[in-house]
Design a protein around this motif. Structure first.
Motif, PDB file in Angstrom:
ATOM      1  N   SER A  50       0.820  -1.207   0.000  1.00 31.17           N
ATOM      2  CA  SER A  50       0.000   0.000   0.000  1.00 31.17           C
ATOM      3  C   SER A  50       0.856   1.260   0.000  1.00 31.17           C
ATOM      4  O   SER A  50       0.522   2.253  -0.663  1.00 31.17           O
ATOM      5  CB  SER A  50      -0.939   0.005   1.212  1.00 31.17           C
ATOM      6  N   ASN A 154      -7.997  13.093  -2.214  1.00 27.67           N
ATOM      7  CA  ASN A 154      -8.127  11.650  -2.032  1.00 27.67           C
ATOM      8  C   ASN A 154      -6.877  11.055  -1.388  1.00 27.67           C
ATOM      9  O   ASN A 154      -6.955  10.102  -0.616  1.00 27.67           O
ATOM     10  CB  ASN A 154      -8.387  10.973  -3.382  1.00 27.67           C
ATOM     11  N   VAL A 158      -6.192   8.394   1.725  1.00 27.18           N
ATOM     12  CA  VAL A 158      -5.419   7.166   1.545  1.00 27.18           C
ATOM     13  C   VAL A 158      -4.290   7.091   2.574  1.00 27.18           C
ATOM     14  O   VAL A 158      -4.033   6.025   3.155  1.00 27.18           O
ATOM     15  CB  VAL A 158      -4.852   7.098   0.112  1.00 27.18           C
ATOM     16  N   ALA A 161      -5.606   6.013   5.796  1.00 29.47           N
ATOM     17  CA  ALA A 161      -5.942   4.587   5.742  1.00 29.47           C
ATOM     18  C   ALA A 161      -4.690   3.723   5.874  1.00 29.47           C
ATOM     19  O   ALA A 161      -4.721   2.653   6.503  1.00 29.47           O
ATOM     20  CB  ALA A 161      -6.669   4.276   4.435  1.00 29.47           C
ATOM     21  N   VAL A 180      -4.806  -5.957   1.228  1.00 34.60           N
ATOM     22  CA  VAL A 180      -6.185  -5.531   0.954  1.00 34.60           C
ATOM     23  C   VAL A 180      -6.241  -4.033   0.689  1.00 34.60           C
ATOM     24  O   VAL A 180      -6.911  -3.567  -0.239  1.00 34.60           O
ATOM     25  CB  VAL A 180      -7.107  -5.907   2.136  1.00 34.60           C
ATOM     26  N   LEU A 181      -5.522  -3.243   1.496  1.00 34.38           N
ATOM     27  CA  LEU A 181      -5.513  -1.796   1.294  1.00 34.38           C
ATOM     28  C   LEU A 181      -4.875  -1.439  -0.042  1.00 34.38           C
ATOM     29  O   LEU A 181      -5.335  -0.524  -0.736  1.00 34.38           O
ATOM     30  CB  LEU A 181      -4.775  -1.096   2.433  1.00 34.38           C
ATOM     31  N   CYS A 183      -5.049  -3.114  -2.746  1.00 31.86           N
ATOM     32  CA  CYS A 183      -6.085  -3.335  -3.760  1.00 31.86           C
ATOM     33  C   CYS A 183      -7.113  -2.208  -3.750  1.00 31.86           C
ATOM     34  O   CYS A 183      -7.610  -1.785  -4.806  1.00 31.86           O
ATOM     35  CB  CYS A 183      -6.772  -4.677  -3.523  1.00 31.86           C
ATOM     36  N   CYS A 184      -7.440  -1.703  -2.555  1.00 34.70           N
ATOM     37  CA  CYS A 184      -8.394  -0.585  -2.456  1.00 34.70           C
ATOM     38  C   CYS A 184      -7.834   0.677  -3.108  1.00 34.70           C
ATOM     39  O   CYS A 184      -8.573   1.445  -3.742  1.00 34.70           O
ATOM     40  CB  CYS A 184      -8.738  -0.314  -0.997  1.00 34.70           C
ATOM     41  N   ILE A 185      -6.531   0.911  -2.956  1.00 35.22           N
ATOM     42  CA  ILE A 185      -5.904   2.070  -3.586  1.00 35.22           C
ATOM     43  C   ILE A 185      -5.995   1.952  -5.107  1.00 35.22           C
ATOM     44  O   ILE A 185      -6.211   2.941  -5.815  1.00 35.22           O
ATOM     45  CB  ILE A 185      -4.444   2.207  -3.125  1.00 35.22           C
ATOM     46  N   LEU A 187      -8.414   0.463  -6.776  1.00 35.47           N
ATOM     47  CA  LEU A 187      -9.796   0.784  -7.141  1.00 35.47           C
ATOM     48  C   LEU A 187     -10.056   2.286  -7.064  1.00 35.47           C
ATOM     49  O   LEU A 187     -10.765   2.848  -7.908  1.00 35.47           O
ATOM     50  CB  LEU A 187     -10.765   0.037  -6.221  1.00 35.47           C
ATOM     51  N   LEU A 188      -9.484   2.958  -6.054  1.00 29.84           N
ATOM     52  CA  LEU A 188      -9.653   4.408  -5.925  1.00 29.84           C
ATOM     53  C   LEU A 188      -9.039   5.141  -7.111  1.00 29.84           C
ATOM     54  O   LEU A 188      -9.611   6.110  -7.630  1.00 29.84           O
ATOM     55  CB  LEU A 188      -9.013   4.887  -4.619  1.00 29.84           C
ATOM     56  N   HIS A 191     -11.313   4.760 -10.109  1.00 28.62           N
ATOM     57  CA  HIS A 191     -12.490   5.634  -9.984  1.00 28.62           C
ATOM     58  C   HIS A 191     -12.126   7.090 -10.272  1.00 28.62           C
ATOM     59  O   HIS A 191     -12.872   7.800 -10.953  1.00 28.62           O
ATOM     60  CB  HIS A 191     -13.065   5.511  -8.576  1.00 28.62           C
TER      61      HIS A 191
END
Length: 216
Positions: A50, A154, A158, A161, A180-181, A183-185, A187-188, A191
């Motif tokens: 991350s 944003n 992050v 997080a 997991v984080l 992967c979230c980054i 996706l962010l 977007h």
């Protein structure tokens, strides 16, 4: 996260101060470029996916703000194409983090907590200052300036997080929170790229309307 709303109907948009906007984005670009090296090497040393994704994101922000500095005086149609190019630039760090994450799913590495927390606190300061500088000029450059503000805003979330992830990692002694984080980054970033692409499409249609062309 959504693109900030347009000014109310009948209210003219803020007048563009090109000189001020250029000064702001150049300062932000230099701040992001300098901190990239700090966070990138700490990410490599600590083994955090991350943090690596966030460090490469500083290069994304550098590119965005330099693009604004160069393309600000371009016609609306050309700025629309610049916005589309920017959306693609945003996807680069997502690809880097995604590739690294895929390689670690079989055996998630537990990152070193203290370096991750310290690097993220520094990143909060850099991105917070950048967001504050860009907040007052985010409507002046269309998709360009709004993209830069969105990215900086944003990034603060992050960074917070990542700090929370490091605390969870210290508690669980597991590499999964970091993975997991990461992967979230990813996706962010995807977007954010979509948001910028949509705004650049609005500018393309506005340019066609001003020129009298048929809007598709």
């Amino acid at each position: 996260m959504t693109v900030p709303a347009e000014p109310a109907h009948g209210v003219p948009p803020p007048r563009l101060d090109a000189g001020r906007l250029r000064r702001v984005v150049l300062i932000v670009a230099l701040l992001n470029f300098a901190y990239f090296f700090v966070e990138f090497f700490i990410a490599l040393a600590s083994g955090s996916v991350s943090l690596l994704a966030d460090s490469v994101d500083f290069l994304e922000d550098t590119s965005i703000n330099l693009l604004i500095f160069i393309a600000l005086g371009w016609p609306l149609a050309h700025r629309s194409w610049a916005g589309k190019a920017m959306a693609l630039v945003i996807l680069v760090p997502a690809g880097v983090a995604g590739w690294e994450a895929i390689g670690r799913f079989a055996d998630p590495v537990v990152p070193q907590v203290l370096p991750v927390v310290l690097a993220s606190l520094g990143a909060v300061v850099i991105n917070g200052v950048s967001a504050a500088l860009l907040a007052s000029v985010r409507h002046g450059g269309g998709s360009l300036s709004r993209a830069a503000f969105l990215s900086a805003r944003n990034d603060v979330l992050v960074n917070l997080a990542v700090i929370a992830m490091a605390l969870v990692t210290a508690w669980t002694d597991s590499g999964w929170p970091d993975l997991v984080l990461g992967c979230c980054i990813v996706l962010l970033a995807v977007h954010a790229a979509w948001e910028v692409w949509e705004v650049s499409e609005e500018e393309r249609l506005a340019a066609k309307a001003l020129s009298g062309d048929e809007i598709d």
